[in-house]
Design a protein around this motif. Structure first.
Motif, mmCIF file in Angstrom:
data_model
loop_
_atom_site.group_PDB
_atom_site.id
_atom_site.type_symbol
_atom_site.label_atom_id
_atom_site.label_comp_id
_atom_site.label_asym_id
_atom_site.label_seq_id
_atom_site.Cartn_x
_atom_site.Cartn_y
_atom_site.Cartn_z
ATOM 1 N N ARG A 89 6.334 -1.040 -1.494
ATOM 2 C CA ARG A 89 5.086 -0.814 -0.771
ATOM 3 C C ARG A 89 4.734 0.676 -0.727
ATOM 4 O O ARG A 89 5.568 1.529 -0.494
ATOM 5 N N PHE A 111 1.134 -10.092 -6.868
ATOM 6 C CA PHE A 111 1.163 -10.870 -5.637
ATOM 7 C C PHE A 111 -0.247 -11.335 -5.268
ATOM 8 O O PHE A 111 -0.477 -12.518 -4.961
ATOM 9 N N GLN A 165 9.388 -8.080 -3.437
ATOM 10 C CA GLN A 165 9.161 -6.933 -4.317
ATOM 11 C C GLN A 165 8.011 -6.075 -3.812
ATOM 12 O O GLN A 165 8.053 -4.846 -3.923
ATOM 13 N N VAL A 166 6.993 -6.705 -3.267
ATOM 14 C CA VAL A 166 5.876 -5.964 -2.700
ATOM 15 C C VAL A 166 6.356 -5.101 -1.535
ATOM 16 O O VAL A 166 5.981 -3.928 -1.394
ATOM 17 N N LEU A 167 7.230 -5.662 -0.704
ATOM 18 C CA LEU A 167 7.731 -4.929 0.454
ATOM 19 C C LEU A 167 8.634 -3.773 0.025
ATOM 20 O O LEU A 167 8.584 -2.684 0.602
ATOM 21 N N ALA A 196 3.865 -16.732 -5.215
ATOM 22 C CA ALA A 196 3.456 -15.566 -4.422
ATOM 23 C C ALA A 196 4.532 -15.226 -3.392
ATOM 24 O O ALA A 196 4.843 -14.046 -3.170
ATOM 25 N N LEU A 197 5.097 -16.234 -2.766
ATOM 26 C CA LEU A 197 6.163 -16.005 -1.788
ATOM 27 C C LEU A 197 7.367 -15.325 -2.445
ATOM 28 O O LEU A 197 8.003 -14.451 -1.842
ATOM 29 N N GLU A 257 3.394 -4.753 -8.688
ATOM 30 C CA GLU A 257 3.894 -5.801 -7.789
ATOM 31 C C GLU A 257 2.796 -6.313 -6.864
ATOM 32 O O GLU A 257 2.639 -7.522 -6.666
ATOM 33 N N ARG A 258 2.045 -5.399 -6.286
ATOM 34 C CA ARG A 258 1.004 -5.808 -5.345
ATOM 35 C C ARG A 258 -0.120 -6.570 -6.037
ATOM 36 O O ARG A 258 -0.664 -7.546 -5.491
ATOM 37 N N TRP A 289 7.224 -13.227 -4.841
ATOM 38 C CA TRP A 289 6.878 -11.840 -5.134
ATOM 39 C C TRP A 289 6.837 -10.968 -3.885
ATOM 40 O O TRP A 289 6.855 -9.739 -3.986
ATOM 41 N N LEU A 290 6.763 -11.589 -2.721
ATOM 42 C CA LEU A 290 6.620 -10.818 -1.488
ATOM 43 C C LEU A 290 7.741 -9.802 -1.273
ATOM 44 O O LEU A 290 7.460 -8.650 -0.884
ATOM 45 N N LEU A 319 -1.966 -15.255 -5.092
ATOM 46 C CA LEU A 319 -2.724 -15.759 -3.946
ATOM 47 C C LEU A 319 -4.129 -16.167 -4.365
ATOM 48 O O LEU A 319 -4.657 -17.202 -3.926
#
Length: 424
Positions: A219, A109, A214-216, A208-209, A105-106, A211-212, A113
């Motif tokens: 994390r 993301f 999922q990154v959170l 990217a927004l 995920e990261r 995916w944010l 970017l």
């Protein structure tokens, strides 16, 4: 995975680059949290996939304007496409390690970017920025290319086929949209090709927004902290396998002819009297029609013990399309675009399918996937540059297109070898 003697095979998803690892307890918790929000993941997959070709396809209809703005030769203009493709191969080498180290995920993301940044850099008033932005664009797309199939395999195990079709369709739709809209956007922005190209950075930023979240959710937990024990016995390197090289060369050669068309198809048409807007639409149609064969060919291939008939069909269609462009590029543009599109989509899908069908284990498939993408894209990067250089030297497109017929013949030869019913 079915062995070659087990009868007709069901198509499997392209291999996960992290096939030799399993989730830790924290990773499993992250996977459950993400699975509880399938809509968020689905939107992220679609938007990321739309970006996987758009930044490349948006350049081709504007190649003449870009070259004119900087006073570039045909060979130098071709580098605008070749540089990103070169880094598709280079990026494929590091993508699996990044996915294991930081989490899929990261990395996805960050790739989106990076893609937005690369598109923006590419339109700065400098030749160095034009090519440097291409380096960023190619690296970002390489990360998306390598990690997306594994993510789908991991998070949609019961809907792998439908999700693969969805992400492939979204990828081609993105290319179609970019090819069709580039010239109209240029005109809408008062003749600014820079503004037309830069607008695609917004699409990457939106993805990217998406995916944010999922990154959170995931994390600090890659989900891949525990490596599985090595299989007993010696592990044969795919780099020493003739069959692996045959699959890799087929992957590379079909990529080569596709990126030659991405770089030069609109220019070939405009050089023969087609206006730029129509040439862009013909190029967009070429991308759109690839969806049908890209969906059908894997289903057929997975049910065949050997895929030689499919190799013959797809390479013959591509050769017929290139021959048509030589004979009547303007008058038959829509027909040749369709013939090429069916062949291109089928060849790409077949190349990806052969990676799975020619390997006996998931780990071997992962290694072959890395080899085929890295070497294949490095080989493909030479296509646009070579075509542009030959065009500049000969003053026409007949010789470059004739060389593409030679590429089709070589691809057919190695493809027939790669399609035999055996495994690496």
């Amino acid at each position: 995975m079915p062995r070659p003697d087990s009868g007709p095979q069901t198509l499997l998803l392209p291999p996960d680059a992290e096939a030799d690892v399993r989730p830790s307890a924290e990773g499993r918790a992250a996977r459950r949290a993400l699975a509880a929000r399938p809509g968020v993941l689905l939107v992220g997959v679609v938007l990321a996939s739309v970006n996987m070709r758009a930044a490349l396809a948006s350049v081709s209809p504007l190649a003449g304007e870009i070259g004119g703005a900087f006073g570039l030769s045909s060979a130098a203009v071709s580098l605008v496409t070749s540089v990103p493709v070169l880094f598709l191969g280079a990026g494929a080498l590091v993508a699996p390690w990044l996915g294991r180290r930081f989490g899929t995920e990261r990395v996805l993301f960050a790739a989106l970017l990076l893609l937005a940044a690369g598109i923006s850099v590419r339109v700065l008033p400098s030749v160095a920025a034009l090519y440097g932005g291409g380096v960023l664009v190619g690296t970002a797309i390489a990360l998306l290319n390598v990690l997306m199939p594994g993510l789908i395999k991991r998070d949609f195990p019961d809907r792998a086929a439908s999700m693969t079709s969805l992400y492939t369709g979204a990828m081609i739709a993105g290319a179609t949209l970019a090819a069709a809209a580039s010239v109209p956007l240029e005109r809408a922005f008062g003749g600014s090709w820079q503004a037309s190209l830069a607008s695609w950075s917004l699409l990457a930023a939106i993805a990217a927004l998406a995916w944010l979240p999922q990154v959170l959710i995931a994390r600090g937990r890659t989900g891949h902290e525990v490596r599985l024990p090595a299989a007993p016995g010696p592990v044969r390197s795919v780099w020493r396998s003739a069959l692996a090289w045959q699959v890799t060369l087929f992957m590379g050669l079909q990529s080569l002819w596709s990126y030659v068309l991405i770089a030069w198809m609109p220019t070939i048409l405009t050089d023969h009297g087609t206006d730029a807007s129509t040439a862009g639409l013909v190029f967009a149609f070429n991308n759109l029609i690839q969806v049908a064969s890209a969906f059908v060919v894997p289903l057929l291939a997975g049910r065949m013990r050997g895929q030689r008939p499919l190799v013959v069909v797809v390479t013959s269609l591509v050769a017929a399309g290139f021959a048509g462009l030589m004979a009547d590029p303007a008058g038959g543009a829509w027909l040749w675009s369709a013939v090429l599109g069916i062949g291109q989509g089928g060849a790409l899908a077949l190349a990806l399918t052969l990676i799975v069908l020619r390997t006996g284990t998931a780990a071997t498939a992962a290694r072959l996937s890395g080899m085929a993408q890295a070497v294949g894209y490095l080989l493909a990067a030479a296509g646009p540059l070579a075509a542009g250089t030959v065009h500049q030297a000969t003053g026409g497109w007949t010789v470059p297109l004739a060389l593409m017929l030679g590429v089709c013949a070589v691809a057919a030869g190695v493809g027939l070898l790669a399609a035999r019913d055996r495994t690496v």
